[in-house]
Scaffold this active site. Structure first.
Site, PDB file in Angstrom:
ATOM      1  N   GLU A 227      42.040  37.271  48.732  1.00 14.98           N
ATOM      2  CA  GLU A 227      41.632  38.253  49.564  1.00 14.98           C
ATOM      3  C   GLU A 227      41.474  39.516  48.963  1.00 14.98           C
ATOM      4  O   GLU A 227      42.611  40.218  48.669  1.00 14.98           O
ATOM      5  CB  GLU A 227      42.714  38.129  50.667  1.00 14.98           C
ATOM      6  CG  GLU A 227      42.806  36.943  51.573  1.00 14.98           C
ATOM      7  CD  GLU A 227      41.415  36.574  52.422  1.00 14.98           C
ATOM      8  OE1 GLU A 227      40.416  37.367  52.506  1.00 14.98           O
ATOM      9  OE2 GLU A 227      41.342  35.427  52.969  1.00 14.98           O
ATOM     10  N   CYS A 261      41.206  46.917  53.995  1.00 13.99           N
ATOM     11  CA  CYS A 261      40.228  46.314  53.590  1.00 13.99           C
ATOM     12  C   CYS A 261      39.019  45.931  54.270  1.00 13.99           C
ATOM     13  O   CYS A 261      37.834  45.973  53.882  1.00 13.99           O
ATOM     14  CB  CYS A 261      40.698  44.735  52.888  1.00 13.99           C
ATOM     15  SG  CYS A 261      41.386  43.775  54.206  1.00 13.99           S
TER      16      CYS A 261
END
Ligand code: NAP
Length: 453
Positions: A227, A261
């Site tokens: 990720e 993010c």
């Protein structure tokens, strides 16, 4: 060395030594022992533990929230919210996790063929500091419900959070070794990945580290989920609900002082509403309250450290020198040197860092489009592919646009966010594999086909 240094005050609160290789080996072996027992526990035992952990997280949300804010600078209300979300993910897998593990029957030439989900063993997590509780819980809650056990290498600036999470397991009377924190250095990360005890690696963080971890995992033939970074597009069409779009634009970009993010990072706005959007966005940004993350009024706290500050400053300065227009901010806060001024850039050249890089701080970048095709091309003009949001009243158009975007998650008339039941993960340079939901759980399972002839 793991250093707990308050980013707002600069005070070093605590230091922790890296463990020896012998200690590491002992912890690895304990992890294996825990798995040998945990894999045979009934789902009800696993659920009970997760419920207990959820209770502890809720009871201690203020305490852990303060810890997060002190250690990495997140504004306190958001820190407490992060801890409460961890309780949610524990409860979700306690209640629904077992359903994701049901065997299924497959059509075959045998009398019966079954697809069975079995735990793999020890899963190693390398995690970042920006959501120091949530990143760990979104990995560990489904992991232990599935019968796996976990090892954590947390970011070296959030050691107290790492220890607090380990303590929650102890206080919930979890099996010894079910979840262990490892204070290890980068070299020791390879030792962990190489160990036959470790079956897979999940990593959340920067692209640079993702590539290193994936290379190591490849070397030892271990499965990975990555990720990584993102530069999400937030596309606003001329028929959008402007009020909602602006409110969510503000939240999405500036939560966690812009260090997320899945923050909306590139605002792609229809030309006909450009002035209205920019003027109102500017005024919302100017009113954001900056300050001490422990103050409940604060919305923008410090950046995590000086390196992050210097990088952001350089990205913004270069983008302005290339022609981007800065409407507000664009510099370090004069009176709080750990805080970056919430910034609005528009008309950024598409070759400038503000467009091509991930800006990990409170900087919104706005560009304009005049056709659907142009909006899609601009949104896809990124080597990342984490998420995107689309703002329009036309649901057919939203569905069509969402199909054209090369990302892992699309939010229509809402901001991109994670929740326990929704598989989450990126494409392109944002990584691969899923966390959360049935798909996330299955990433770390041996999916076995059994046929009876
Ligand atoms: P980072 O520097 O890559 O660090 C992440 C983790 O990797 C830390 O535990 C770090 O440990 C470790 N690490 C770094 N270099 C390593 C190496 N050479 N060998 C082994 N381990 C190493 O990332 P970050 O700056 O903490 O986090 C910010 C990034 O994470 C942003 O790009 C953000 O977008 C991304 N992120 C992605 C998601 C997602 O779900 N896609 C979620 C959150 C954050 P040390 O601290 O000891 O260096």
């Amino acid at each position: 060395m793991y250093l707990s240094k308050n980013p707002f005050t600069g005070i070093v609160e605590k230091e922790f030594e890296v463990i020896s290789n012998e200690q590491l080996q002992t912890q690895l072996e304990l992890s294996q022992q825990a798995f040998n027992s945990w894999k045979n526990t009934p789902y009800s035992t696993r659920s009970k533990l997760l419920f207990k952990m959820a209770d502890l997280l809720e009871e201690r949300s203020e305490q852990y929230g303060r810890l997060i804010s002190t250690e990495m600078g997140k504004p306190i209300k958001q820190s407490v919210g992060e801890v409460e979300k961890c309780a949610w993910v524990c409860r979700f897998y306690a209640e629904s996790g077992a359903e994701f593990l049901n065997a299924s029957i497959l059509e075959s030439t045998a009398v019966e063929s079954q697809l069975i989900y079995e735990p793999m063993g020890t899963i190693f997590a390398v995690m970042p500091w920006n959501f120091p509780f949530w990143q760990v819980f979104r990995f560990i809650a489904p992991c232990i419900m599935a019968g796996n056990v976990g090892l954590l290498k947390h970011a070296s600036n959030v050691p107290q959070c790492a220890k607090a999470i380990e303590q929650i397991f102890i206080d919930a009377d979890a099996l010894k070794g079910l979840f262990q924190n490892l204070f290890i250095n980068h070299q020791q990360v390879e030792l962990v990945i190489a160990s036959p005890i470790v079956k897979a690696v999940t990593m959340t963080g920067s692209n640079k580290t993702g590539s290193i971890i994936a290379s190591l995992a490849g070397k030892y033939t271990k499965k990975t989920v990555l990720e990584l970074g993102g530069s999400d597009a937030f596309i606003v069409f001329d028929d959008a609900d402007m009020h909602s779009a602006l409110q969510q634009a503000l939240l999405s970009r500036f939560l966690n002082s812009g260090q997320s993010c899945i923050a909306a990072k590139r605002f792609i706005v229809h030309e006909s509403i450009a002035d209205e959007f920019v003027t109102n966005f500017q005024s919302l940004i100017e009113n954001l309250v900056k300050g001490n993350p422990l103050d409940t009024e604060t919305f923008i706290g410090p950046l995590v450290n000086e390196i992050a500050m210097n990088e952001l400053e350089a990205q913004v300065t270069t983008s302005i020198s290339l022609g981007a227009k800065c409407l507000v901010g664009g510099e370090i806060c004069e009176f709080m040197r750990s805080v970056y001024e919430p910034t609005l850039l528009y008309n950024v050249p598409l070759e400038s860092p503000a467009w091509t890089d991930e800006l990990f701080g409170p900087v919104a970048v706005v560009c304009f489009f005049d056709s659907d095709e142009e909006a899609i091309a601009m949104a896809n003009d990124s080597h990342f592919g984490l998420g995107a949001s689309i703002w329009t009243a036309d649901m057919d158009k939203a569905a069509w646009i969402s199909q054209q975007l090369q990302v892992g998650t699309v939010a229509i008339n809402g901001m991109v966010k994670t929740e326990p039941g929704l598989p989450f993960g990126g494409t392109n340079q944002s990584g691969y594999g899923k966390e959360l939901g049935a798909l996330g759980m299955h990433e770390f399972m041996n999916i076995k086909t059994v046929s009876y002839f």
